[in-house]
Design a protein around this motif. Sequence first.
Motif, PDB file in Angstrom:
ATOM      1  N   SER A 222       0.827  -1.211   0.000  1.00 36.10           N
ATOM      2  CA  SER A 222       0.000   0.000   0.000  1.00 36.10           C
ATOM      3  C   SER A 222       0.856   1.254   0.000  1.00 36.10           C
ATOM      4  O   SER A 222       2.060   1.196   0.246  1.00 36.10           O
ATOM      5  CB  SER A 222      -0.910   0.020   1.235  1.00 36.10           C
ATOM      6  N   VAL A 223       0.186   2.398  -0.238  1.00 34.77           N
ATOM      7  CA  VAL A 223       0.817   3.708  -0.137  1.00 34.77           C
ATOM      8  C   VAL A 223       0.012   4.527   0.858  1.00 34.77           C
ATOM      9  O   VAL A 223      -1.207   4.656   0.724  1.00 34.77           O
ATOM     10  CB  VAL A 223       0.841   4.423  -1.502  1.00 34.77           C
ATOM     11  N   VAL A 224       0.691   5.075   1.869  1.00 33.87           N
ATOM     12  CA  VAL A 224       0.056   5.982   2.827  1.00 33.87           C
ATOM     13  C   VAL A 224       0.445   7.392   2.396  1.00 33.87           C
ATOM     14  O   VAL A 224       1.605   7.782   2.485  1.00 33.87           O
ATOM     15  CB  VAL A 224       0.505   5.690   4.277  1.00 33.87           C
ATOM     16  N   CYS A 225      -0.542   8.129   1.889  1.00 29.08           N
ATOM     17  CA  CYS A 225      -0.314   9.470   1.334  1.00 29.08           C
ATOM     18  C   CYS A 225      -0.259  10.527   2.441  1.00 29.08           C
ATOM     19  O   CYS A 225      -0.699  10.279   3.560  1.00 29.08           O
ATOM     20  CB  CYS A 225      -1.428   9.801   0.352  1.00 29.08           C
TER      21      CYS A 225
ATOM     22  N   ALA B  98      -5.080  -2.183   9.976  1.00 32.65           N
ATOM     23  CA  ALA B  98      -4.447  -2.908   8.882  1.00 32.65           C
ATOM     24  C   ALA B  98      -4.827  -2.241   7.572  1.00 32.65           C
ATOM     25  O   ALA B  98      -5.993  -1.916   7.344  1.00 32.65           O
ATOM     26  CB  ALA B  98      -4.882  -4.353   8.877  1.00 32.65           C
ATOM     27  N   LEU B  99      -3.855  -2.031   6.734  1.00 30.93           N
ATOM     28  CA  LEU B  99      -4.066  -1.455   5.421  1.00 30.93           C
ATOM     29  C   LEU B  99      -3.400  -2.380   4.415  1.00 30.93           C
ATOM     30  O   LEU B  99      -2.196  -2.594   4.463  1.00 30.93           O
ATOM     31  CB  LEU B  99      -3.440  -0.060   5.366  1.00 30.93           C
ATOM     32  N   VAL B 100      -4.195  -2.975   3.524  1.00 30.77           N
ATOM     33  CA  VAL B 100      -3.658  -3.953   2.582  1.00 30.77           C
ATOM     34  C   VAL B 100      -4.114  -3.608   1.169  1.00 30.77           C
ATOM     35  O   VAL B 100      -5.313  -3.460   0.917  1.00 30.77           O
ATOM     36  CB  VAL B 100      -4.117  -5.382   2.946  1.00 30.77           C
ATOM     37  N   GLU B 101      -3.149  -3.468   0.272  1.00 31.52           N
ATOM     38  CA  GLU B 101      -3.382  -3.273  -1.156  1.00 31.52           C
ATOM     39  C   GLU B 101      -4.289  -2.102  -1.496  1.00 31.52           C
ATOM     40  O   GLU B 101      -5.225  -2.235  -2.282  1.00 31.52           O
ATOM     41  CB  GLU B 101      -3.913  -4.554  -1.791  1.00 31.52           C
ATOM     42  N   GLU B 102      -4.016  -0.941  -0.920  1.00 29.17           N
ATOM     43  CA  GLU B 102      -4.762   0.245  -1.327  1.00 29.17           C
ATOM     44  C   GLU B 102      -4.003   1.518  -0.965  1.00 29.17           C
ATOM     45  O   GLU B 102      -3.245   1.558  -0.010  1.00 29.17           O
ATOM     46  CB  GLU B 102      -6.161   0.271  -0.731  1.00 29.17           C
ATOM     47  N   PRO B 103      -4.227   2.567  -1.751  1.00 27.76           N
ATOM     48  CA  PRO B 103      -3.663   3.873  -1.387  1.00 27.76           C
ATOM     49  C   PRO B 103      -4.545   4.519  -0.330  1.00 27.76           C
ATOM     50  O   PRO B 103      -5.748   4.295  -0.288  1.00 27.76           O
ATOM     51  CB  PRO B 103      -3.706   4.659  -2.695  1.00 27.76           C
ATOM     52  N   LYS B 104      -3.962   5.295   0.528  1.00 27.94           N
ATOM     53  CA  LYS B 104      -4.720   6.063   1.518  1.00 27.94           C
ATOM     54  C   LYS B 104      -4.495   7.528   1.220  1.00 27.94           C
ATOM     55  O   LYS B 104      -3.386   8.025   1.286  1.00 27.94           O
ATOM     56  CB  LYS B 104      -4.268   5.728   2.944  1.00 27.94           C
ATOM     57  N   GLU B 105      -5.570   8.223   0.869  1.00 31.15           N
ATOM     58  CA  GLU B 105      -5.479   9.606   0.431  1.00 31.15           C
ATOM     59  C   GLU B 105      -5.596  10.584   1.594  1.00 31.15           C
ATOM     60  O   GLU B 105      -6.039  10.237   2.674  1.00 31.15           O
ATOM     61  CB  GLU B 105      -6.566   9.878  -0.606  1.00 31.15           C
TER      62      GLU B 105
END
Length: 75
Positions: A48-51, A61-68
Motif C-alpha cells: 500500500s501507499v500511505v499518502c 491494517a491497510l492492505v493493497e490500497e492507497p490512503k489519500e
Amino acid sequence: LDDPFRERWQSTFSLVEEGAEVAATARIRDSVVLKGGAVREDSVVARSVVCPGRTVRAGGALVEEPKEEGKADNR
C-alpha cells in the motif's frame, strides 16, 4: 511435515519518507509511507501507499490500497 497452507512470502521493500510518522511497533511490508502520512502503534501496512495527511490507526491494517489525504483507516 511442512504445512501445505502456510504462506511463504517475505517483504522485499519498505520506504518511509522523511517527515512521515511510523511507530516503532508498526509493520511496513512492500509499502510506501509518504511525508505527512502516519502509521500508529501495532498497525500493519502491506502492498500500500500511505499518502500525506492519512493515518493508519493503532492496531489497524491497510492492505493493497492507497490512503489519500484527510482519511483515517478504521480497521
